[in-house]
Each structure stands twice: as structure tokens, then as C-alpha cells.
Design a protein around this motif. Structure first.
Motif, PDB file in Angstrom:
ATOM      1  N   GLN A 245      -0.035 -32.418 -42.235  1.00  0.00           N
ATOM      2  CA  GLN A 245      -0.715 -32.992 -43.388  1.00  0.00           C
ATOM      3  C   GLN A 245      -0.699 -34.497 -43.195  1.00  0.00           C
TER       4      GLN A 245
ATOM      5  N   ASP B  42       3.271 -29.854 -41.775  1.00  0.00           N
ATOM      6  CA  ASP B  42       2.800 -29.254 -43.020  1.00  0.00           C
ATOM      7  C   ASP B  42       3.992 -28.647 -43.760  1.00  0.00           C
TER       8      ASP B  42
ATOM      9  N   PRO C 132      -2.185 -29.487 -50.310  1.00  0.00           N
ATOM     10  CA  PRO C 132      -2.294 -30.942 -50.225  1.00  0.00           C
ATOM     11  C   PRO C 132      -2.240 -31.649 -51.583  1.00  0.00           C
TER      12      PRO C 132
ATOM     13  N   THR D 254       1.339 -31.915 -52.605  1.00  0.00           N
ATOM     14  CA  THR D 254       2.022 -32.925 -51.802  1.00  0.00           C
ATOM     15  C   THR D 254       1.682 -34.319 -52.322  1.00  0.00           C
TER      16      THR D 254
ATOM     17  N   THR E  76      -5.018 -31.734 -44.907  1.00  0.00           N
ATOM     18  CA  THR E  76      -4.380 -31.023 -43.801  1.00  0.00           C
ATOM     19  C   THR E  76      -4.935 -31.631 -42.517  1.00  0.00           C
TER      20      THR E  76
END
Length: 180
Positions: free
Chosen positions: A4, A49, A54, A57, A79
Motif C-alpha cells: 500500500q 499491505d 486503503p 489505512t 494499493t
């Protein structure tokens, strides 16, 4: 390894939102992110990752930056595959030879209303041009971005999403870190 990429907006620019590279690395690791690389001082983190979407995150990074540093820093996460697809979709392949002329803006999501962006008279800004493709906005300024009237106009258009830009040189360096 799947990765990521976290792109932090508006840090270490003109002495504002100071967030040193070493502190970026420390904060990412404190969140349990692994194999973290920080490219430049401007908030480009590449990491293994973590198995979270995402958007999640991004939220975790934003919250931790606010809690630890008191800074409100928007974050866009892709990603590695999404990042590589954005690079591959570049509608200005001729600009790759002069990376200072090409900028890629990463959007947190596809904007719902692009009517103001669509209303910009592209011919009035020639030779500068832009293309919005999904969650990426490509800006080509053959004479440089510093004096580009188009860059200013596009930057003033509210899209209702988080956006952060990188020049093509930085984009390709990030891509190389993903292993793609």
C-alpha cells in the motif's frame, strides 16, 4: 509482496505541517505497518499491505498524526496494484521524457460532481491540459507548473474529495518501491 502507498497531503511545504521523514517512519511502524519506506520528506510511504482496506489505512494514519502531532493531514492510500494502474493509465505518454511537466493528483474517491471541472475551457489554457480518469487527475504543463494558469484553475475547483499531487518523477520513484 503486495503493498500500500500512503500519500500525505501538505506536509513539510514551506515550513508548514512539519513532519520529519524519521518521524513518519516511526509513526507508521507504531501502527504496525511493516517494511515501511518513506520517500522524500513530502509524505510518501510505501509498506507491506496490512490487510486493511486503503480507506481504513488512511483513516488510521490521519487519526494517529492528529493525536501524536496535532496536525490535520489528509491522507490518500492506494494499493500497489491501484497505484500501478494509475501510472499505466497516463494519457500523456509523451510527457514521461520530461517528468517536471506532468503531475498526478490522487483522489480519495471518484468525485461525484465534475461539472465545474468539465466547464473549464481547456483551449484557453493550451498548451496545458488535464484529464480526469477515475480517481486520478493528470495535469500536463509543458512550460512547467509554476506559472500554469490551468494548474491554478484546476486547483480551485472543489471536487469534494481529498486530493494530493505528485510530480511524475516522484510517482515513478514510488512505483519502483512497490516492486511493480
Amino acid at each position: 509482496m503486495s503493498t500500500q502507498i500512503a500519500l500525505l497531503r501538505g506536509i513539510n511545504v514551506g515550513g508548514h505541517n512539519v513532519f520529519p521523514k524519521a518521524r513518519q517512519l516511526e509513526l507508521a511502524r507504531s501502527l504496525g505497518l511493516r517494511e515501511v519506506t518513506v520517500l522524500l520528506q513530502t509524505g510518501n510511504l510505501v509498506f507491506a499491505d496490512p490487510g486493511t482496506p486503503p480507506g481504513e489505512t488512511a483513516r488510521l494514519l490521519q487519526e494517529r498524526i492528529l493525536a501524536d502531532l496535532g496536525l490535520t493531514v489528509p491522507v490518500v492510500v492506494r494499493t500497489g496494484a491501484e497505484f500501478a494502474a494509475g501510472v499505466a493509465a497516463n494519457p500523456y505518454p509523451q510527457a514521461v521524457a520530461e517528468p517536471r511537466t506532468l503531475h498526478l493528483t490522487f483522489l480519495s474517491e471518484e468525485p461525484g460532481d465534475t461539472s465545474r471541472l468539465d466547464a473549464l475551457d481547456a483551449a484557453a489554457f493550451a498548451p496545458d491540459s488535464f484529464r480526469l480518469i477515475g480517481r486520478e487527475l493528470y495535469l500536463h504543463c509543458p512550460d512547467g507548473i509554476g506559472r500554469s494558469k490551468l494548474a491554478q484553475a484546476v486547483g480551485r475547483v472543489p471536487l469534494g474529495v481529498v486530493a494530493t499531487s505528485r510530480n511524475w518523477s516522484t510517482v515513478t520513484k514510488i512505483l519502483a518501491l512497490t516492486g511493480a
